[in-house]
Design an enzyme around this catalytic site. Sequence first.
Site, PDB file in Angstrom:
ATOM      1  N   ASP A 286      39.786  39.340  49.553  1.00 51.28           N
ATOM      2  CA  ASP A 286      40.913  40.219  49.902  1.00 51.28           C
ATOM      3  C   ASP A 286      40.519  41.201  51.006  1.00 51.28           C
ATOM      4  O   ASP A 286      41.344  41.991  51.466  1.00 51.28           O
ATOM      5  CB  ASP A 286      41.498  40.920  48.665  1.00 51.28           C
ATOM      6  CG  ASP A 286      40.492  41.749  47.909  1.00 51.28           C
ATOM      7  OD1 ASP A 286      39.310  41.808  48.308  1.00 51.28           O
ATOM      8  OD2 ASP A 286      40.886  42.369  46.884  1.00 51.28           O
ATOM      9  N   SER A 287      39.265  41.104  51.486  1.00 49.13           N
ATOM     10  CA  SER A 287      38.869  41.811  52.704  1.00 49.13           C
ATOM     11  C   SER A 287      39.724  41.358  53.885  1.00 49.13           C
ATOM     12  O   SER A 287      39.724  42.018  54.925  1.00 49.13           O
ATOM     13  CB  SER A 287      37.383  41.575  53.012  1.00 49.13           C
ATOM     14  OG  SER A 287      37.103  40.190  53.025  1.00 49.13           O
TER      15      SER A 287
ATOM     16  N   ASP B 155      39.772  35.720  45.741  1.00 54.67           N
ATOM     17  CA  ASP B 155      39.967  36.994  45.059  1.00 54.67           C
ATOM     18  C   ASP B 155      41.354  37.070  44.440  1.00 54.67           C
ATOM     19  O   ASP B 155      42.348  36.756  45.115  1.00 54.67           O
ATOM     20  CB  ASP B 155      39.894  38.147  46.084  1.00 54.67           C
ATOM     21  CG  ASP B 155      38.516  38.740  46.205  1.00 54.67           C
ATOM     22  OD1 ASP B 155      37.831  38.876  45.182  1.00 54.67           O
ATOM     23  OD2 ASP B 155      38.136  39.097  47.336  1.00 54.67           O
TER      24      ASP B 155
ATOM     25  N   LYS C 175      37.820  35.246  41.722  1.00 57.43           N
ATOM     26  CA  LYS C 175      36.950  36.421  41.661  1.00 57.43           C
ATOM     27  C   LYS C 175      37.780  37.624  41.225  1.00 57.43           C
ATOM     28  O   LYS C 175      38.875  37.829  41.736  1.00 57.43           O
ATOM     29  CB  LYS C 175      36.282  36.688  43.008  1.00 57.43           C
ATOM     30  CG  LYS C 175      35.368  37.928  42.983  1.00 57.43           C
ATOM     31  CD  LYS C 175      34.369  37.936  44.126  1.00 57.43           C
ATOM     32  CE  LYS C 175      34.870  38.480  45.419  1.00 57.43           C
ATOM     33  NZ  LYS C 175      35.371  39.871  45.382  1.00 57.43           N
TER      34      LYS C 175
ATOM     35  N   GLU D 169      37.423  41.916  40.083  1.00 58.65           N
ATOM     36  CA  GLU D 169      36.581  43.113  40.187  1.00 58.65           C
ATOM     37  C   GLU D 169      36.698  43.930  38.910  1.00 58.65           C
ATOM     38  O   GLU D 169      37.815  44.210  38.452  1.00 58.65           O
ATOM     39  CB  GLU D 169      37.048  43.984  41.363  1.00 58.65           C
ATOM     40  CG  GLU D 169      36.918  43.325  42.713  1.00 58.65           C
ATOM     41  CD  GLU D 169      37.328  44.246  43.863  1.00 58.65           C
ATOM     42  OE1 GLU D 169      37.606  45.441  43.624  1.00 58.65           O
ATOM     43  OE2 GLU D 169      37.362  43.759  45.006  1.00 58.65           O
TER      44      GLU D 169
ATOM     45  N   GLU E 129      27.996  44.332  44.690  1.00 60.83           N
ATOM     46  CA  GLU E 129      28.198  44.932  46.017  1.00 60.83           C
ATOM     47  C   GLU E 129      27.641  46.342  46.043  1.00 60.83           C
ATOM     48  O   GLU E 129      27.968  47.166  45.165  1.00 60.83           O
ATOM     49  CB  GLU E 129      29.695  44.944  46.365  1.00 60.83           C
ATOM     50  CG  GLU E 129      29.967  45.604  47.727  1.00 60.83           C
ATOM     51  CD  GLU E 129      31.363  45.358  48.274  1.00 60.83           C
ATOM     52  OE1 GLU E 129      32.124  44.557  47.675  1.00 60.83           O
ATOM     53  OE2 GLU E 129      31.693  45.961  49.307  1.00 60.83           O
TER      54      GLU E 129
HETATM   55  O1  KIV Z   1      36.832  40.539  49.759  1.00 54.35           O
HETATM   56  C1  KIV Z   1      35.662  40.370  50.082  1.00 54.35           C
HETATM   57  O2  KIV Z   1      35.338  39.997  51.216  1.00 54.35           O
HETATM   58  C2  KIV Z   1      34.622  40.629  49.099  1.00 54.35           C
HETATM   59  C3  KIV Z   1      33.207  40.618  49.575  1.00 54.35           C
HETATM   60  C4  KIV Z   1      32.888  41.876  50.279  1.00 54.35           C
HETATM   61  C5  KIV Z   1      32.255  40.371  48.471  1.00 54.35           C
HETATM   62  O3  KIV Z   1      34.909  40.872  47.970  1.00 54.35           O
END
Ligand code: KIV
Length: 269
Positions: A45-46, A88, A116, A118, A185
């Site tokens: 989600d970056s 994510d 993924k 968090e 992270e």
């Molecule tokens: O969204 C993302 O790119 C991430 C990485 C920084 C691990 O969660």
Amino acid sequence: MNAITIRTLQALKDKQQKFAMVTAYDATFAQLAADAGIETLLVGDSLGNVVQGQDSTIPVTLEEMVYHTRAVARGNARAERPALILTDLPFMTYGDVATGVASARAVMQAGAHMVKVEGDDWLVPLVKSLAQQGVPVCAHLGLTPQSVNKMGGYRVQGRDEAHAEAMINHSRALAEAGADIILLECVPSELANRITAAVTVPVVGIGAGAGTDAQVLVCYDLLGLNTGHIPKFVKNYMSGGRTVPEALRAYADEVREGSFPAPEHSFSA
Ligand code: KIV
């Protein structure tokens, strides 16, 4: 060549061989990264930050993650050895088990092989339910960007012993619940080493030192496509006139041989 699966990754951990992960948001980059031998692609989600220009990952929606997962899955399928794709689940799409399961279904049906999420041990019921339903999970601990407002900024996590011990216990609980990967992270290298030794599943690090089983970088960082602040854990692999495939191979090679991250990319307690 056979596609990468969770069995491939577990076998690498068991043989103490490191593997690489990079974020991917589109088909072309996904194919290039898989063809460079990178084992795992994270539809992170970056993309909210680097593709959409948002200030955080919070505005990213499930529909957007589905769209980018489909694109990455198409490119990856054309690679000689397809990578394992993780996606994510975005902000507040997995706050309870039923919502999390529905969100996981959406990205898995779009082509992800793993989701993924968090958080810490509050995720245990969701991880158990997904595992029972055949959905592999990566649990992301330490600096969790979706909680930036609660954390009061992007800061290294687990520097004091109480917090470090809690993170070790939470990682164990998540792995025992069925998580297939732990991702750390921005945690001190010593803590990442303790967690890597404490769990039997692979541990992926970003800003967590060289002792984890794998490393992940945001593709824009790896390719030197930065506009603002460059985090300490970032290395630009385009320097020295490399092409994009050469940069991706150099990253994967350095991860495998343990020369990335170097001490200057890592944090201490
Ligand atoms: O969204 C993302 O790119 C991430 C990485 C920084 C691990 O969660």
